[in-house]
Design an enzyme around this catalytic site. Structure first.
Site, mmCIF file in Angstrom:
data_model
loop_
_atom_site.group_PDB
_atom_site.id
_atom_site.type_symbol
_atom_site.label_atom_id
_atom_site.label_comp_id
_atom_site.label_asym_id
_atom_site.label_seq_id
_atom_site.Cartn_x
_atom_site.Cartn_y
_atom_site.Cartn_z
ATOM 1 N N ARG A 116 7.765 10.948 36.872
ATOM 2 C CA ARG A 116 9.126 10.409 36.707
ATOM 3 C C ARG A 116 10.037 11.015 37.754
ATOM 4 O O ARG A 116 9.786 12.097 38.261
ATOM 5 C CB ARG A 116 9.661 10.745 35.309
ATOM 6 C CG ARG A 116 9.004 9.911 34.222
ATOM 7 C CD ARG A 116 9.581 10.238 32.852
ATOM 8 N NE ARG A 116 10.965 9.833 32.749
ATOM 9 C CZ ARG A 116 11.978 10.662 32.459
ATOM 10 N NH1 ARG A 116 11.759 11.931 32.226
ATOM 11 N NH2 ARG A 116 13.208 10.211 32.372
ATOM 12 N N LYS A 181 4.350 21.467 29.327
ATOM 13 C CA LYS A 181 4.036 20.036 29.360
ATOM 14 C C LYS A 181 2.519 19.819 29.343
ATOM 15 O O LYS A 181 1.787 20.427 30.121
ATOM 16 C CB LYS A 181 4.638 19.428 30.626
ATOM 17 C CG LYS A 181 4.488 17.932 30.703
ATOM 18 C CD LYS A 181 5.667 17.349 31.438
ATOM 19 C CE LYS A 181 5.409 15.938 31.878
ATOM 20 N NZ LYS A 181 6.601 15.312 32.423
ATOM 21 N N ARG A 315 19.943 24.289 27.011
ATOM 22 C CA ARG A 315 20.958 25.194 27.546
ATOM 23 C C ARG A 315 20.532 26.623 27.276
ATOM 24 O O ARG A 315 19.934 26.930 26.247
ATOM 25 C CB ARG A 315 22.302 24.891 26.903
ATOM 26 C CG ARG A 315 22.905 23.686 27.611
ATOM 27 C CD ARG A 315 24.220 23.293 27.064
ATOM 28 N NE ARG A 315 25.189 24.389 27.075
ATOM 29 C CZ ARG A 315 26.341 24.316 26.390
ATOM 30 N NH1 ARG A 315 26.624 23.244 25.677
ATOM 31 N NH2 ARG A 315 27.194 25.308 26.421
HETATM 32 C C1 BTN Z 1 5.977 12.271 34.195
HETATM 33 O O1 BTN Z 1 6.582 12.649 35.209
HETATM 34 O O2 BTN Z 1 6.051 12.919 33.144
HETATM 35 C C2 BTN Z 1 5.156 11.015 34.210
HETATM 36 C C3 BTN Z 1 3.767 11.267 34.714
HETATM 37 C C4 BTN Z 1 2.899 10.023 34.705
HETATM 38 C C5 BTN Z 1 1.578 10.251 35.408
HETATM 39 C C6 BTN Z 1 0.642 9.090 35.227
HETATM 40 S S1 BTN Z 1 -0.996 9.462 35.758
HETATM 41 C C7 BTN Z 1 -1.438 7.794 35.585
HETATM 42 C C8 BTN Z 1 -0.276 6.972 36.092
HETATM 43 N N1 BTN Z 1 -0.378 6.786 37.520
HETATM 44 C C9 BTN Z 1 0.598 7.416 38.186
HETATM 45 O O3 BTN Z 1 0.733 7.437 39.420
HETATM 46 N N2 BTN Z 1 1.416 8.022 37.311
HETATM 47 C C10 BTN Z 1 1.002 7.805 35.950
#
Ligand code: BTN
Length: 320
Positions: A116, A181, A315
Site C-alpha cells: 500500500r 505485521k 500516538r
Molecule cells: C500492504 O502494504 O500491506 C499490502 C501488501 C500486499 C502484498 C500483496 S503480495 C500479492 C499481491 N501482489 C502484489 O504486488 N501485492 C500484493
C-alpha cells in the site's frame, strides 16, 4: 529449475549423481542449475564433500495438484508462476488481455511486489504467500464498500484457524500479531466502477520467512515464527480460498454492515489514541470504530468524523 527444487525442498542432502539420475541430466547440468538457484532466486545451497547438496532451509513449494482441489471447491481457477514482477500486476495484464474473472494468480516469488501507499512488498522465493484474486464487480460502488475490510476478516479467520490465534486487524486491512505485521492486502481496480469494473484482491502473508531478505520498514512476524514450525502453504491457500469464498459471498448478499460488528471486535486499535496521516495533514483522535462503508470513525477534538483513506499510527502518549 523447479523439478530440481522439488527434489531439494526437503532440506536434506542429495548427491549430484542422484539428482542427475532423477532428472535425466548430467552432474554438471545439476551444478549449473544449483548456481542459478543461488544467483537468480536467492536460495543458498550448501555443498558438503561426500554428502552432496542441500538447501539452507526447507521449503514447501506450491503444488498445482494439491491446489487444483481448492480451486475446484471455490470455483476460482488458479495458476502458479515461479517468478513474476507482482501477482497484482500480472492479474491486471490478464484482465486487459481479456481473461475472464474470477481467477487467481499465485507466485513463488515477486521481483516488484507492491504494498500500500507505493511501498515495496518483500517477496522472497518459496517462503511466503503472494496471492491475487480477480473478481468482476457487478453491484457498482456498493459492492466495493467495505470490501477490503471483509477480505481482512477472511484472511484473519484463515490465520486463526491455522493456529495464529492472537492475530488481529488494524484499519483498514493490516493483520498484526503483537504489533508486528504478518499480512497485508492491496486492492486495485481496473475499469470504471460505474460501469464494467474488475477488482484485484492482492494478499501477501508472511508464512515461513524467518530472516529478513530485503528492507522491511516496519516490525514484522510470520506464521512460522508464531507457531514454531514450517507451515504448508498449500493447506493455507486452501483455507484462505474457503474463507474468502464465504466472506465475499456474505458481503455480496448482505453488504458490509452485516459484518461490521465482527470487524470491530477484531480491530486491535478500538478506543486507542491515534494519528491518521493523509497527505500532509495529520489528524489526531480516538478510534470509535468503522461506519457502514468501512471508513474509520474518529473522535477528533470531541467531534466524530469519518475518514475513508489514510494510514493510522498509535500516538506515543496512548496509554489505553
Ligand atoms: C500492504 O502494504 O500491506 C499490502 C501488501 C500486499 C502484498 C500483496 S503480495 C500479492 C499481491 N501482489 C502484489 O504486488 N501485492 C500484493
Amino acid at each position: 529449475m523447479l523439478p530440481l527444487l522439488r527434489l531439494l525442498q526437503d532440506g536434506r542432502f542429495h548427491s549430484g549423481e542422484a539428482l542427475g539420475a532423477a532428472l535425466g541430466v548430467s552432474r554438471s547440468a545439476i551444478w549449473k542449475q544449483l548456481k542459478t538457484l543461488e544467483s537468480e532466486l536467492g536460495l543458498p545451497v550448501h555443498r558438503v564433500r561426500g554428502r552432496g547438496y542441500r538447501l539452507e532451509s526447507q521449503l514447501v513449494l506450491l503444488d498445482e495438484d494439491a491446489l487444483a482441489v481448492s480451486a475446484s471447491s471455490s470455483g476460482w481457477p488458479l495458476s502458479i508462476l515461479p517468478i513474476v514482477d507482482s501477482t497484482n500486476a500480472e492479474v491486471l495484464r490478464r484482465l486487459v488481455s481479456g481473461e475472464v474473472p474470477p481467477f487467481i494468480v499465485l507466485a513463488e516469488c515477486q521481483t516488484s511486489g507492491r504494498g500500500r501507499r507505493g511501498r515495496n512488498w518483500v517477496s522472497p522465493f518459496g517462503e511466503n504467500l503472494y496471492y491475487s484474486l480477480a473478481l468482476q464487480v457487478d453491484g457498482g460502488m456498493r459492492q466495493l464498500e467495505g470490501l477490503s475490510l471483509v477480505v481482512g476478516l477472511a484472511l484473519l479467520r484463515a490465520l486463526r484457524l491455522a493456529g495464529v490465534v492472537t492475530a488481529g486487524l488494524k484499519w483498514p486491512n493490516d493483520v498484526l500479531v503483537d504489533g508486528r505485521k504478518i499480512a497485508g492486502i492491496l486492492l486495485e481496480l481496473s475499469g470504471d466502477p460505474a460501469d464494467v469494473c474488475h477488482v484485484v484482491i492482492g494478499i501477501g502473508v508472511n508464512v515461513n520467512m524467518l530472516a529478513e531478505t530485503g528492507d522491511i520498514d516496519q516490525p514484522w512476524t510470520s506464521m512460522r515464527a508464531e507457531l514454531g514450525c514450517l507451515v504448508d502453504r498449500n493447506e493455507f491457500v486452501f483455507e484462505l480460498n474457503r474463507q474468502l469464498s464465504l466472506y465475499l459471498g456474505e458481503h455480496e448478499k448482505r453488504g458490509f454492515s452485516a459484518l461490521r460488528d465482527e470487524w470491530q471486535e477484531s480491530h486491535l486499535w478500538q478506543g486507542r489514541h491515534v494519528t491518521l496521516t493523509m497527505g500532509a495533514r495529520p489528524v489526531e483522535g480516538v478510534v470509535l470504530g468503522v461506519d457502514r462503508t468501512g471508513a474509520i470513525r474518529l473522535r477528533v477534538a470531541g467531534v466524530e468524523q469519518s475518514f475513508s483513506g489514510g494510514e493510522l499510527s498509535l500516538r506515543l502518549n496512548d496509554d489505553s
